[in-house]
Design a protein around this motif. Structure first.
Motif, PDB file in Angstrom:
ATOM      1  N   GLY A   8       0.845  -1.189   0.000  1.00  0.00           N
ATOM      2  CA  GLY A   8       0.000   0.000   0.000  1.00  0.00           C
ATOM      3  C   GLY A   8       0.876   1.232   0.000  1.00  0.00           C
ATOM      4  O   GLY A   8       2.067   1.144   0.298  1.00  0.00           O
ATOM      5  N   GLY A   9       0.304   2.351  -0.345  1.00  0.00           N
ATOM      6  CA  GLY A   9       1.063   3.592  -0.400  1.00  0.00           C
ATOM      7  C   GLY A   9       1.569   4.027   0.959  1.00  0.00           C
ATOM      8  O   GLY A   9       1.109   3.545   2.002  1.00  0.00           O
ATOM      9  N   SER A  10       2.514   4.936   0.944  1.00  0.00           N
ATOM     10  CA  SER A  10       3.058   5.488   2.183  1.00  0.00           C
ATOM     11  C   SER A  10       1.944   6.157   2.982  1.00  0.00           C
ATOM     12  O   SER A  10       1.226   7.011   2.463  1.00  0.00           O
ATOM     13  N   GLY A  11       1.773   5.737   4.245  1.00  0.00           N
ATOM     14  CA  GLY A  11       0.724   6.304   5.080  1.00  0.00           C
ATOM     15  C   GLY A  11      -0.642   5.679   4.873  1.00  0.00           C
ATOM     16  O   GLY A  11      -1.640   6.201   5.365  1.00  0.00           O
ATOM     17  N   SER A  12      -0.701   4.546   4.166  1.00  0.00           N
ATOM     18  CA  SER A  12      -1.995   3.929   3.863  1.00  0.00           C
ATOM     19  C   SER A  12      -2.589   3.185   5.048  1.00  0.00           C
ATOM     20  O   SER A  12      -3.797   2.933   5.093  1.00  0.00           O
ATOM     21  N   GLY A  13      -1.744   2.801   6.003  1.00  0.00           N
ATOM     22  CA  GLY A  13      -2.221   2.033   7.138  1.00  0.00           C
ATOM     23  C   GLY A  13      -1.835   0.569   7.070  1.00  0.00           C
ATOM     24  O   GLY A  13      -2.332  -0.250   7.845  1.00  0.00           O
ATOM     25  N   GLN A 120       7.327 -15.220  -3.491  1.00  0.00           N
ATOM     26  CA  GLN A 120       7.505 -15.806  -2.161  1.00  0.00           C
ATOM     27  C   GLN A 120       6.227 -15.751  -1.328  1.00  0.00           C
ATOM     28  O   GLN A 120       6.167 -16.330  -0.242  1.00  0.00           O
ATOM     29  N   MET A 121       5.194 -15.070  -1.834  1.00  0.00           N
ATOM     30  CA  MET A 121       3.988 -14.825  -1.038  1.00  0.00           C
ATOM     31  C   MET A 121       2.874 -15.813  -1.358  1.00  0.00           C
ATOM     32  O   MET A 121       2.648 -16.163  -2.508  1.00  0.00           O
ATOM     33  N   ASP A 122       2.160 -16.219  -0.298  1.00  0.00           N
ATOM     34  CA  ASP A 122       0.993 -17.089  -0.450  1.00  0.00           C
ATOM     35  C   ASP A 122      -0.297 -16.281  -0.536  1.00  0.00           C
ATOM     36  O   ASP A 122      -1.235 -16.672  -1.222  1.00  0.00           O
ATOM     37  N   ILE A 123      -0.337 -15.159   0.181  1.00  0.00           N
ATOM     38  CA  ILE A 123      -1.496 -14.260   0.127  1.00  0.00           C
ATOM     39  C   ILE A 123      -0.973 -12.835  -0.029  1.00  0.00           C
ATOM     40  O   ILE A 123      -0.108 -12.402   0.723  1.00  0.00           O
ATOM     41  N   LYS A 124      -1.521 -12.130  -1.029  1.00  0.00           N
ATOM     42  CA  LYS A 124      -1.072 -10.760  -1.307  1.00  0.00           C
ATOM     43  C   LYS A 124      -2.213  -9.789  -1.011  1.00  0.00           C
ATOM     44  O   LYS A 124      -3.320  -9.944  -1.527  1.00  0.00           O
ATOM     45  N   VAL A 125      -1.895  -8.773  -0.182  1.00  0.00           N
ATOM     46  CA  VAL A 125      -2.895  -7.808   0.272  1.00  0.00           C
ATOM     47  C   VAL A 125      -2.461  -6.404  -0.124  1.00  0.00           C
ATOM     48  O   VAL A 125      -1.270  -6.066  -0.047  1.00  0.00           O
ATOM     49  N   PHE A 126      -3.415  -5.582  -0.527  1.00  0.00           N
ATOM     50  CA  PHE A 126      -3.128  -4.168  -0.820  1.00  0.00           C
ATOM     51  C   PHE A 126      -4.064  -3.303   0.015  1.00  0.00           C
ATOM     52  O   PHE A 126      -5.277  -3.485   0.000  1.00  0.00           O
ATOM     53  N   VAL A 127      -3.476  -2.372   0.777  1.00  0.00           N
ATOM     54  CA  VAL A 127      -4.250  -1.448   1.604  1.00  0.00           C
ATOM     55  C   VAL A 127      -4.460  -0.159   0.811  1.00  0.00           C
ATOM     56  O   VAL A 127      -3.505   0.531   0.460  1.00  0.00           O
ATOM     57  N   ASP A 128      -5.714   0.153   0.530  1.00  0.00           N
ATOM     58  CA  ASP A 128      -6.069   1.248  -0.382  1.00  0.00           C
ATOM     59  C   ASP A 128      -6.690   2.396   0.413  1.00  0.00           C
ATOM     60  O   ASP A 128      -7.796   2.263   0.942  1.00  0.00           O
ATOM     61  N   THR A 129      -5.963   3.509   0.504  1.00  0.00           N
ATOM     62  CA  THR A 129      -6.406   4.645   1.319  1.00  0.00           C
ATOM     63  C   THR A 129      -6.303   5.943   0.515  1.00  0.00           C
ATOM     64  O   THR A 129      -5.407   6.096  -0.307  1.00  0.00           O
ATOM     65  N   ASP A 130      -7.229   6.867   0.765  1.00  0.00           N
ATOM     66  CA  ASP A 130      -7.261   8.133   0.032  1.00  0.00           C
ATOM     67  C   ASP A 130      -5.921   8.869   0.114  1.00  0.00           C
ATOM     68  O   ASP A 130      -5.296   8.913   1.176  1.00  0.00           O
ATOM     69  N   PRO A 131      -5.487   9.489  -1.001  1.00  0.00           N
ATOM     70  CA  PRO A 131      -4.190  10.175  -1.029  1.00  0.00           C
ATOM     71  C   PRO A 131      -4.042  11.278   0.011  1.00  0.00           C
ATOM     72  O   PRO A 131      -2.962  11.445   0.586  1.00  0.00           O
ATOM     73  N   PRO A 171      -0.015   0.655  -9.471  1.00  0.00           N
ATOM     74  CA  PRO A 171      -0.172  -0.448 -10.427  1.00  0.00           C
ATOM     75  C   PRO A 171      -0.005  -1.830  -9.801  1.00  0.00           C
ATOM     76  O   PRO A 171      -0.551  -2.817 -10.322  1.00  0.00           O
ATOM     77  N   SER A 172       0.740  -1.929  -8.688  1.00  0.00           N
ATOM     78  CA  SER A 172       0.952  -3.240  -8.071  1.00  0.00           C
ATOM     79  C   SER A 172      -0.313  -3.775  -7.410  1.00  0.00           C
ATOM     80  O   SER A 172      -0.380  -4.955  -7.042  1.00  0.00           O
ATOM     81  N   LYS A 173      -1.328  -2.915  -7.278  1.00  0.00           N
ATOM     82  CA  LYS A 173      -2.592  -3.338  -6.668  1.00  0.00           C
ATOM     83  C   LYS A 173      -3.235  -4.487  -7.444  1.00  0.00           C
ATOM     84  O   LYS A 173      -3.949  -5.310  -6.875  1.00  0.00           O
ATOM     85  N   ARG A 174      -2.958  -4.558  -8.742  1.00  0.00           N
ATOM     86  CA  ARG A 174      -3.585  -5.597  -9.567  1.00  0.00           C
ATOM     87  C   ARG A 174      -3.116  -7.004  -9.207  1.00  0.00           C
ATOM     88  O   ARG A 174      -3.740  -7.987  -9.596  1.00  0.00           O
ATOM     89  N   TYR A 175      -2.027  -7.103  -8.463  1.00  0.00           N
ATOM     90  CA  TYR A 175      -1.527  -8.415  -8.058  1.00  0.00           C
ATOM     91  C   TYR A 175      -2.133  -8.888  -6.739  1.00  0.00           C
ATOM     92  O   TYR A 175      -1.902 -10.031  -6.323  1.00  0.00           O
ATOM     93  N   ALA A 176      -2.905  -8.039  -6.082  1.00  0.00           N
ATOM     94  CA  ALA A 176      -3.435  -8.366  -4.758  1.00  0.00           C
ATOM     95  C   ALA A 176      -4.557  -9.396  -4.831  1.00  0.00           C
ATOM     96  O   ALA A 176      -5.403  -9.363  -5.730  1.00  0.00           O
ATOM     97  N   ASP A 177      -4.556 -10.303  -3.858  1.00  0.00           N
ATOM     98  CA  ASP A 177      -5.665 -11.246  -3.696  1.00  0.00           C
ATOM     99  C   ASP A 177      -6.791 -10.603  -2.897  1.00  0.00           C
ATOM    100  O   ASP A 177      -7.949 -10.967  -3.040  1.00  0.00           O
ATOM    101  N   LEU A 178      -6.416  -9.644  -2.050  1.00  0.00           N
ATOM    102  CA  LEU A 178      -7.385  -8.971  -1.193  1.00  0.00           C
ATOM    103  C   LEU A 178      -7.035  -7.494  -1.109  1.00  0.00           C
ATOM    104  O   LEU A 178      -5.880  -7.153  -0.861  1.00  0.00           O
ATOM    105  N   ILE A 179      -8.014  -6.618  -1.341  1.00  0.00           N
ATOM    106  CA  ILE A 179      -7.814  -5.173  -1.216  1.00  0.00           C
ATOM    107  C   ILE A 179      -8.589  -4.687   0.008  1.00  0.00           C
ATOM    108  O   ILE A 179      -9.780  -4.962   0.148  1.00  0.00           O
ATOM    109  N   ILE A 180      -7.873  -3.993   0.902  1.00  0.00           N
ATOM    110  CA  ILE A 180      -8.489  -3.484   2.132  1.00  0.00           C
ATOM    111  C   ILE A 180      -8.608  -1.968   2.040  1.00  0.00           C
ATOM    112  O   ILE A 180      -7.602  -1.263   2.130  1.00  0.00           O
TER     113      ILE A 180
END
Length: 201
Positions: A8-13, A120-131, A171-180
């Motif tokens: 996730g982006g810097s400061g996304s949580g 190397q990852m089994d589960i990929k997560v992306f934390v999506d927060t307003d800029p 762009p790396s968000k497209r590889y996530a299995d779960l978006i939070i």
């Protein structure tokens, strides 16, 4: 062993989400690693040279060492995680001993942007927060925790953080299995993630 990647982006949580997973599953089950510990050592450069380094580009990380460490943990071997000093942009002579555990959580802005790390990852997560939320958090953190001035944070955000986020992080968000969405505030998504992990341990 299960490897969970939280990007996730810097400061996304994402760090908040990672700690929530550790808290719910227990220290005895989860090892937490931050990609920030694997910034390349720049102690050989002068302070002036360090100011011109793009710390938000994938090349600023020692992903080779991180991959080696993840493989060691999978083999049941402990690792020594580098300690990075953000005020001097160099590694200290201290390391953090991390034993192999059933679950490894690795968090960082660019972990999904690197194919060798994704593999190397089994589960990929992306934390999506307003800029706007992310930049405010980054300003507070860099001033209070990393000894930066408001002017330097502002310049760095415009010259590297924002462009690199748009070029590599988002762009790396497209590889996530779960978006939070909304990071650590999203209890439902965190509960869903921890329930998924609990099936493996």
């Amino acid at each position: 062993m299960l490897v969970i990647g939280i990007a996730g982006g810097s400061g996304s949580g994402k760090t908040t989400v990672a700690h929530a997973v550790v808290n719910k599953l227990g220290d005895e089950n989860v090892a937490l690693i931050s990609q920030d510990s694997y910034y390349a050592d720049l102690s050989h450069l002068s302070p002036e040279q360090k100011q011109h380094i793009n710390y938000d580009h994938p090349d600023s990380f020692d992903n080779h060492l991180l991959v080696q460490h993840l493989k060691s943990l999978r083999e049941g071997q402990p690792i020594e995680v580098p300690t990075y000093d953000f005020s001097t942009h160099s590694r200290t002579n201290k390391t953090l001993h991390v034993p192999s555990k059933p679950v490894v959580v690795i968090e960082g802005i660019l972990i999904l942007a690197a194919p060798e790390l994704r593999n190397q990852m089994d589960i990929k997560v992306f934390v999506d927060t307003d800029p706007d939320v992310r930049i405010l958090r980054r300003v507070m953190r860099d001033i209070n925790e990393r000894g930066r001035t408001l002017e330097s944070v502002h310049e760095q955000y415009l010259t590297t953080v924002k462009p690199m986020h748009e070029a590599f992080v988002e762009p790396s968000k497209r590889y996530a299995d779960l978006i939070i969405p909304e990071g650590g505030q999203n209890e439902i998504a965190i509960d869903l993630l921890t329930s998924l992990i609990e099936r493996y341990i």
